[in-house]
Structures are given as structure tokens and as C-alpha cells.
Design a protein around this motif. Sequence first.
Motif, PDB file in Angstrom:
ATOM      1  N   SER A  45     -60.119 -38.578   8.668  1.00 17.57           N
ATOM      2  CA  SER A  45     -61.235 -37.794   8.950  1.00 17.57           C
ATOM      3  C   SER A  45     -61.423 -36.843   7.817  1.00 17.57           C
ATOM      4  CB  SER A  45     -60.902 -36.962  10.253  1.00 17.57           C
ATOM      5  OG  SER A  45     -60.156 -35.885   9.991  1.00 17.57           O
ATOM      6  N   PRO A  46     -62.837 -36.647   7.504  1.00 15.99           N
ATOM      7  CA  PRO A  46     -63.151 -35.675   6.445  1.00 15.99           C
ATOM      8  C   PRO A  46     -62.316 -34.240   6.621  1.00 15.99           C
ATOM      9  CG  PRO A  46     -65.138 -36.732   7.327  1.00 15.99           C
ATOM     10  CD  PRO A  46     -64.077 -37.218   8.167  1.00 15.99           C
ATOM     11  N   ILE A 359     -53.990 -34.856  17.479  1.00  8.88           N
ATOM     12  CA  ILE A 359     -54.954 -35.421  18.677  1.00  8.88           C
ATOM     13  C   ILE A 359     -54.827 -34.892  20.094  1.00  8.88           C
ATOM     14  CG2 ILE A 359     -55.553 -37.671  19.834  1.00  8.88           C
ATOM     15  CD1 ILE A 359     -54.520 -39.365  17.626  1.00  8.88           C
ATOM     16  N   ALA A 360     -55.643 -34.386  20.527  1.00  8.03           N
ATOM     17  CA  ALA A 360     -55.999 -33.800  21.658  1.00  8.03           C
ATOM     18  C   ALA A 360     -55.638 -34.805  22.796  1.00  8.03           C
ATOM     19  CB  ALA A 360     -57.196 -32.964  21.966  1.00  8.03           C
ATOM     20  N   LYS A 613     -66.062 -28.575  21.733  1.00  8.98           N
ATOM     21  CA  LYS A 613     -64.827 -28.714  22.971  1.00  8.98           C
ATOM     22  C   LYS A 613     -65.045 -29.817  23.739  1.00  8.98           C
ATOM     23  CE  LYS A 613     -61.868 -25.869  26.126  1.00  8.98           C
ATOM     24  NZ  LYS A 613     -62.049 -26.896  27.127  1.00  8.98           N
ATOM     25  N   ARG A 614     -66.184 -29.743  24.582  1.00  9.40           N
ATOM     26  CA  ARG A 614     -66.498 -31.014  25.561  1.00  9.40           C
ATOM     27  C   ARG A 614     -66.587 -32.412  24.747  1.00  9.40           C
ATOM     28  NH1 ARG A 614     -67.936 -30.853  30.484  1.00  9.40           N
ATOM     29  NH2 ARG A 614     -68.963 -32.742  31.739  1.00  9.40           N
ATOM     30  N   PHE A 615     -67.048 -32.470  23.525  1.00  6.64           N
ATOM     31  CA  PHE A 615     -67.240 -33.749  22.755  1.00  6.64           C
ATOM     32  C   PHE A 615     -65.819 -34.231  22.490  1.00  6.64           C
ATOM     33  CE2 PHE A 615     -67.020 -35.602  18.612  1.00  6.64           C
ATOM     34  CZ  PHE A 615     -68.136 -36.723  18.907  1.00  6.64           C
ATOM     35  N   ILE A 622     -63.051 -37.326  16.664  1.00 11.67           N
ATOM     36  CA  ILE A 622     -62.638 -36.034  15.803  1.00 11.67           C
ATOM     37  C   ILE A 622     -63.994 -35.219  15.921  1.00 11.67           C
ATOM     38  CG2 ILE A 622     -60.674 -37.259  14.566  1.00 11.67           C
ATOM     39  CD1 ILE A 622     -62.916 -37.671  12.359  1.00 11.67           C
ATOM     40  N   LEU A 623     -63.817 -33.786  15.553  1.00 12.52           N
ATOM     41  CA  LEU A 623     -65.034 -33.234  15.394  1.00 12.52           C
ATOM     42  C   LEU A 623     -65.928 -33.296  14.467  1.00 12.52           C
ATOM     43  CD1 LEU A 623     -62.835 -29.579  15.611  1.00 12.52           C
ATOM     44  CD2 LEU A 623     -64.527 -30.618  17.449  1.00 12.52           C
TER      45      LEU A 623
END
Length: 732
Positions: A45-46, A359-360, A613-615, A622-623
Amino acid sequence: MANNRGPSFFLTLLFHLLTISASFVQISSLGFGINYGQIANNLPSPSRVVLLIKSMNVTRIKLYDADPNVLLAFSNSNVQFVVGLGNEYLANMTDPSKAQSWIQQHLQPYLSQTKITCITVGNEVFNTNDTQLIMNLLPAMQSVHGALVNLGLDQQVTVTTAHSFNILSNSYPPSSGSFRQDLLQYIQPLLAFHSQFNSPFLINAYPFFAYKDNPSEVSLSYVLFEPNPGSIDPNTNLNYDNMLYAQIDAVYAAIKMLGHTDIEVRISETGWPSKGDTNEIGASPENAATYNGNLLKRIEQKQGTPANPSVPIDIYVFALFNENLKPGPASERNYGLYYPDGTPVYNIGLQGFLPEMVIASSSNPPSLHGLNSTLLRHAAIQIADHNLNHDIQKLLDGNFASQLRLRTFISWRRIIHHDVASAGDRSSSRSTIPATLRSPLFYRYWLDFRKALNDWARKKRFQANIMDELIRLVKAPIDKKNGILDGNLRKYGSCAVVGNSGILLKSDYGRLIDSHDAVIRLNNARVNNFENKVGKKTTISFVNSNIVHLCARRVGCYCHPYGPHIPIVMYICQAVHFLDFTVCNASHKAPLLVTDPRFDVLCARIVKYYSLKRFVEESGKILDEWGSAHDGALFHYSSGLQAVMLALGICDKVSIFGFGKSASAKHHYHTNQKAELHLHHYEAEYQFYRHLVDRHNPIPFLSDNFNLPPVVLYHLLLPIMFSIFIVTEILG
């Protein structure tokens, strides 16, 4: 490469890296740039690449697009970016309006946080056989530059294009370098563009190709910067000990042959593959390490070429990662310095480090503090701010050139009845304030408008304790208008914030709502004929500025569905709406207040935090992918959320009604609208409201000294469970 470091080590390191200053404080940054290609399906991820780039001490990156995820991830770093417009965009970019639109959508939103210094329009266009594409190149570059000028960005961002070395018909000796005859008609005006606007001439130069095609005639030591006798240019008697320098000087000579000595040549791509097909002689990790390692040493020494010894070579190495989806021979997929997992393909002493992905998940949750730190950092970035600041400056300068600003201004002129030039007078521009305005009333409003907008813009910043000032900023002016002058700033005892959800039609909360000391309603929602459902009492009308903009078209700026003595609090959606505020404020019997911009910033950060957070929790993504799911430039909190936030600051107890949705209910109880606005993230806002109720979760960005009042949520239909959460009594 062996790795016995456990997950706790990487979590600790990641937390440490995320919590140090966002600016890259470097002891000795390397002088080269790097190409960050992304034609692959296995890249990190970036946000992880940020840490890799930082550990490499690299401060310049070249992209082949304007990936918002990358630009967002590198916010508040000192990494400079070259962004790209692919060849597929060139036809559209010849249209100045489309070029400006592209910049406003893909560049401007990030400039306040990310350093973007150059746009490459097209890549190796002259190497194609597409005549129309070639003919579009210069007009596209001119349109992009013109758009930067219009937006006041031309001193910050340059425009260029990258060429294949094949545009030269002759490169030996270097002093006899010349362009292909068939391209002169295109290159000559292109050079004039570079000269006029002081932009660099970019070349993709690969000595590897020369060696691969003629290994028996081209010395491997010569192309790898290894010790060798070199090659003498018979015209200048200069000795070249490597092919890349000879290629650079050949380009300089070709440019000089067309009459220019004021254009800088930069290498936009060079590198060596670590692997190739059987016929790609020389493609090996050993040769790649030698080429790039020796090149970096020369860059570090700030070497110039023999013909330009005082000008250090300016080079972007190709590439950061191996890209597994690139078409063509095997070498095309093996130019990277790193594998996608962060392992170096070969060792040239860069010491780059790519942290393991966090990873969450329920099975392996990340550190709560670390996750919150990451969310807070992302939530603090408001990519629409640059557009807003630019718009504000245009308005303060009297520039109403955009269609929206002009339409608002024309409506405003009509309302205050000042004289303007006749419609038949075509000599006056409609994009700026007409010089023939004669009404003193106009000048008074104009000065009031500029002062209000300027004051608002100066205060727009983050201030965590702004909640403690809402009594003074909002309730005090209302009390004063109502004749309450005891000087003791008290909160309302209890407040009801009434949303507009269609689920209210299934309730009979009218009496309960009216029993509160203060009732806050949203966006002029009607109460007539809905009294049993929503009550009839109104203390504050909370609206977005689009509502006041519509009201401003009416005679007397009438905006009082609850009566002319009900105060209105509005937040600004667009800076041009201060025109409407200026006129309507003069005619209102009750206060017309604009929310403090510091309060706006706080609300924006909170709702973005919950959206991020929900995303992550729901999508597992990833964010960096949030921006594509929620248009970052348009994303905004709802009127309801800010009304709730206002109540938290001016009320001792807060009750929330009419927030939620149902598949069988209308979007608004008083209209037939069914769809939601995509610029809001309602589910994220509902999660915020639930946290206000249960009080088990800290609210991000609020000052630790702010005491949240008790909050009760009535008739909220949970969007995921489709069940009803009903609280039947007021806390207290």
C-alpha cells in the motif's frame, strides 16, 4: 532473506515511525529520484511505501499518473512529486477547459499537503506511430500550462513530457547529436515551449538496450560505469567513460543544433533489469547492481557530464518495484530495486525497509493506539482545502469567473437593485465586478462581504477547545437578541436535535420534542401538518448555506418557516455564499450566525475519522483506498452531524430524534426524496452518535477538558442490523 523478527517488533517499529514528525528530517538525502510504477497486483500500500521511501532517504518520486492514494499517503512529507498524464489523456487535454478541470480534480486538492512540482504530459509520444497523438502533444502541454497559470500554480508546477532516446537520429560522437528529421517539425516548437517556460527536457535513456543489441561491439564496462579506457569525442576531445553521460550530452547537442542553449536535460528514466528473456543479454542481478550502484555513487558526487561539468546530472532511477503485470519481454517486469514484499532485489547500500502489513482483524487486532494514530493522521487531511482557499482568494479579488460564482453574483446584483452597464454593452466583462456600479448600497454590501469572508478564512484552522466557546459564539448573541443580558452565559437545560429522516413518520414524538428547553431543527424542514410527529417548537434553525442561498432569491430574503424571530445558524458550503449571508443578514430580525470555521474543521475531522474507521472495519481494505470509495474532494459531514455537535456545546442534555433510515421510509419525512447524498457517510455518523450515547469510546479530536453532556438517541434504525434501538426516557 532470513527474518526472525516477530510481529511485536514490527508493530512497535510501525508505531514509532507513525508517531514521529510527518516531515522527513534527513541527515543526508540522496540526490536521485525514483520512478514509482504500479502495473502490478501485488504491490504494498502507498502508506507502507511512505516508510520505505523514508528509510531510503529518497526525496523525489515520479509517478505515471496522479494516483490520489499515493498523493494522500505522502501528505506532509518533503518528497517532491512528478505526476503524469498518460497518452490516453492528450486528446482531451488540448481543450483548455478539460485541462483545467483535470488539474482542479487531480492536482489542486493535494497541493496544500503534498509537494507536486511537475506534470509530464504523455510518455514517449514520438516513439509511437500515431500522428494525431504526436500532433496533440504540444497543444496539450500548452493547455495544461495555461490552466496552471489561470489557477495561479505555474510558479509551483512545471509542464514537460518524457521522450525515448530513439528521437535522436545520431548520438555519436555526442557533440554531433541530432534529432530525427521526421520529428523536427514537432520538436522545434516544443523546444520553444521549454525555453519560454523554463521547463526541463526529459529523456528516458537505457544503455542496457545498446549493450543488449550489440554485445560484441559495446563494452560492458563502458555501460556499467566500470573502469575502462573510455571514448574520445573527436570534435571536442572530451573523454567519456560511460555511455549514459554520452547520451545526455548528445541530447544537449541536438537541442543546441536547433538554436537553444537554455534548456536543461534531465533523465526521467534509466535503469538495468535483473532478469530477462534468453535473448536479453546482460539482464542479471549482478549487472543491475553494478549499473545502479555506480550510478548512485556518481549522483552522490554531484558529477556533471564532460560537456557540462558544472551541471550535476539529474536522474530518476527506474524503478522502485518489480511490476508483474507489465507487458513485453521479461526484462520489463524486472527493473525494480525491490520486490513487492520489500526485499531488495540486490544490495546497493540503500538500506530501505518496508514494514510488515498491519491488518485489522478479530483474530489479530492491531494496537488500538497505533490504529487510532493512523486514523487521526488521515482524518486531519482535508484535500478540499486547497480548492476552497483558491476560491476564497478569487472572491476577495472580485473574480466571479466561474459559472457558479457568476450566477450567485448576478442574483445578488438583482436583489440589491444597483445599476449596471446595459445588457447591450459587450465591452464590459461579466467575470469581474462591473465598473459602472453606482449604488452606494452595493458598495456597503461589497465591503461587508469581503470583511466577513476574510475574517472567516483567517480563522479556519483546527482548535480542539472550540467546543468550549460555542456558548459565547452562538448562544450569547441569541440571548442578547432575546433581551437576556444578565452576563451569565448558561447552557440550555435540555435540547432536542430534530433530524429529517422519514422514520419520524412512524413515531409520535411531537410532545416529547416540544418538552425540551430548546429545539434545533434542520434545513427548514416543515413542521406544519407534522406536529404530532416532530413537534412545533423551534429555538434554533440550523441550515447549510445552500438553504440561505435559495432564500436570498426571495423578496426580503425570506427564510423563516418557523417565524421571523427564530435565529438561524448556518455553516458555509461554498465561500461564494457569503454574498447571500451579507444581504440576508441585513434584513433578518433574528440573528443570522455563521458557524465558526474552527468548529467546521473539528466536525470535518471527526466525521472523516469515523468514515475511515468504518471503511477499514467493514471492507477489510487499506486506508489508502478510502478516497476512491468516498470522493475525498467532495466528502463532507451532514447538517445533522454539525447540529448535534452544536448541541453538545450549548446544552446540558441532548436528545436526538429523526436520525436513521429504513428501506421502507422516505429519506426525508417532509419530501419525496428517497436517495441519500453520496458526499455524506451517514453510517459513519450514526456510529459517532452511538459513541456519544454509550460513552465507552473517546471522541477523536475533542479536547480532554471538554465534558460531554448526556446524550439520548431516539428511534435510530441501525443500518446494519435493521433493528430499532429505542430509548424511552430522558436521562436525568
